[in-house]
Design an enzyme around this catalytic site. Structure first.
Site, PDB file in Angstrom:
ATOM      1  N   CYS A   1     -20.534  -1.581 -19.260  1.00 55.34           N
ATOM      2  CA  CYS A   1     -20.261  -1.223 -17.875  1.00 55.34           C
ATOM      3  C   CYS A   1     -21.447  -1.622 -16.995  1.00 55.34           C
ATOM      4  O   CYS A   1     -22.599  -1.324 -17.333  1.00 55.34           O
ATOM      5  CB  CYS A   1     -20.008   0.268 -17.758  1.00 55.34           C
ATOM      6  SG  CYS A   1     -19.842   0.811 -16.033  1.00 55.34           S
TER       7      CYS A   1
ATOM      8  N   CYS B   1     -24.983   5.276 -13.646  1.00 61.15           N
ATOM      9  CA  CYS B   1     -23.969   6.334 -13.620  1.00 61.15           C
ATOM     10  C   CYS B   1     -24.535   7.655 -14.134  1.00 61.15           C
ATOM     11  O   CYS B   1     -24.833   7.802 -15.320  1.00 61.15           O
ATOM     12  CB  CYS B   1     -22.761   5.901 -14.443  1.00 61.15           C
ATOM     13  SG  CYS B   1     -21.478   7.151 -14.543  1.00 61.15           S
TER      14      CYS B   1
ATOM     15  N   GLU C   1       0.824  -1.213   0.000  1.00 61.47           N
ATOM     16  CA  GLU C   1       0.000   0.000   0.000  1.00 61.47           C
ATOM     17  C   GLU C   1       0.856   1.260   0.000  1.00 61.47           C
ATOM     18  O   GLU C   1       0.545   2.234  -0.682  1.00 61.47           O
ATOM     19  CB  GLU C   1      -0.946   0.005   1.210  1.00 61.47           C
ATOM     20  CG  GLU C   1      -2.059  -1.027   1.130  1.00 61.47           C
ATOM     21  CD  GLU C   1      -2.897  -0.892  -0.135  1.00 61.47           C
ATOM     22  OE1 GLU C   1      -3.087   0.244  -0.598  1.00 61.47           O
ATOM     23  OE2 GLU C   1      -3.333  -1.913  -0.670  1.00 61.47           O
TER      24      GLU C   1
ATOM     25  N   CYS D   1     -13.086   2.155 -15.562  1.00 54.61           N
ATOM     26  CA  CYS D   1     -13.520   3.552 -15.404  1.00 54.61           C
ATOM     27  C   CYS D   1     -12.277   4.432 -15.358  1.00 54.61           C
ATOM     28  O   CYS D   1     -12.022   5.149 -14.412  1.00 54.61           O
ATOM     29  CB  CYS D   1     -14.357   3.709 -14.136  1.00 54.61           C
ATOM     30  SG  CYS D   1     -15.287   5.253 -14.063  1.00 54.61           S
TER      31      CYS D   1
END
Length: 400
Positions: free
Chosen positions: A234, A240, A63, A220
């Site tokens: 999608c 969306c 991370e 995206c």
DNA sequence: AATGCGGGGGG
DNA sequence: CCCCCAGCATT
């Protein structure tokens, strides 16, 4: 902590926000994680070396390394780092220079300093075991809210949200958030949404979190989202709001940034045979903690450079005591070397290299000023352009 | 709220 | 050339 793991009461402000969401958003909030996880089963990224790992140390390193750094870059460096420092205790026991050398080339070197400091904190405060509470994780060096959420989700299955660039873009589009995402109110709303959208089952957190990142990174995307091509459908095309209002490419909106300023500096390449003089950079500045060439102070590009060879004086400020200019003057004059352009995210730098050979290494009695053999450069963390420059010298010397 | 902090990938 | 990226710390 129990709230985060077991109930939906973790975010009361998010619950309040829910009252003001349109009906379509409410329906989406209950179905979002299921749709996303289903998408991940078909199209998610697999086989990344830090995936499916429940070792909090391994998750944490990945991370930090992935902060503002693309997967393709980390792919090469992560296994190397883990091999060099297999456990948090070994990392904590290492010297800062050893960590910097391993981190060199990855950029944002405060990450490496904080990584080392955090390892020490984990060993001292938590007996070498990372806590699973994101609130505690966030108190550690270099771990902010999003990284804390990612570690908690991946390593401990805790219901904590992340909010990285991928998530911001996905949410700003699906909910058609039109104000600049740098604004605090927008950021707060994005965090609330990220919390609302979490799957109800804690066991789903690793897959869900990975799915969120994968979806933003591969479908995206910023420039070429799949909704604008005909290749894929999608899963959120009917949800969306940006897609429905044809705003996908203009969201998320960002503030206009000032053009990056330009600077000159001069760098001293002092050699003695196979040895070169390196100087450790101050920890808080650019390339902090790395070993570089002694450098004059930066000047704005517009304020024309001192291009004459009186430039022995240039380095009086960066070399210790008055020995510096004297030593330079008693030997041969500085020779103009290459000029190197280097582009940072928010700076452009032209480095004029000045070359000087001395018969034998001058001892400065300064721990931050060391003569290094060209063969041992690998043991030092060098800024990328300096590494390239010195590797060039090394190749020439070896006649390759 | 604004700024500093790298380097590489991709359009 | 430009923008973007598994953000955080500092002021």
């Amino acid at each position: 902590m129990q709230d985060l793991q077991n109930t939906n009461q973790a975010n009361s402000s998010g619950a309040a926000l829910n009252l003001f969401l349109p009906a379509m958003s409410k329906a989406l909030i209950t179905s979002f994680s299921k749709k996303l996880i289903a998408w991940h089963g078909l199209h998610g990224r697999a086989g990344l070396p830090w995936q499916n790992n429940l070792d909090p140390y391994a998750v944490w390193v990945s991370e930090i390394m992935l902060q503002q750094t693309q997967v393709a870059t980390v792919l090469e460096r992560y296994p190397r780092f883990m091999k060099r420092f297999p456990t948090v205790k070994q990392l904590a026991a290492a010297s800062m220079d050893e960590v910097m050398a391993e981190w060199a080339g990855l950029g944002y070197y405060s990450r490496a300093r904080n990584l080392h400091a955090c390892a020490v904190q984990v060993v001292e405060r938590f007996a070498g075991k990372f806590p699973n509470d994101p609130v505690l994780l966030e108190q550690l060096k270099g771990i902010g809210r999003s990284t804390a959420g990612a570690i908690a989700a991946f390593a401990f299955h805790v219901r904590a949200p992340i909010l990285d660039a991928n998530v911001k873009r996905v949410l700003a589009r699906i909910f058609a958030i039109e104000d600049p995402i740098e604004e605090k109110a927008v950021n707060d709303r994005l965090w609330n949404l990220a919390g609302e959208l979490l799957p109800s089952q804690a066991k789903d957190m690793p897959t869900y979190t990975q799915a969120l990142m994968d979806f933003g990174a591969t479908w995206c995307t910023s420039r070429g989202p799949v909704c604008l091509s005909n290749n894929h459908q999608c899963p959120f095309s009917k949800d969306c709001q940006a897609n429905l209002s044809d705003q996908v490419l203009i969201l998320p909106r960002k503030r206009i940034k000032a053009k990056s300023p330009e600077f000159n500096c001069d760098m001293l390449l002092m050699r003695s045979g196979n040895w070169v003089l390196l100087q450790k950079r101050p920890s808080k500045a650019i390339w902090g903690g790395l070993w570089s060439l002694p450098e004059s102070s930066w000047s704005a590009r517009a304020g024309a450079r001192t291009n004459d060879l009186q430039s022995q004086e240039l380095f009086a400020l960066t070399l210790p005591d008055s020995l510096a200019p004297q030593s330079l003057k008693t030997t041969e004059p500085l020779k103009r070397g290459p000029q190197i352009k280097h582009v940072f995210t928010h700076r452009r730098l032209w480095m004029q290299i000045w070359e000087l050979s001395v018969a034998k290494p001058i001892e400065w009695g300064d721990a931050d000023l060391q003569w290094v053999s060209l063969r041992q450069l690998g043991q030092y963390g060098l800024p990328q352009p300096i590494k390239v420059l010195l590797q060039g010298l090394s190749l020439i010397r070896d006649g390759v």
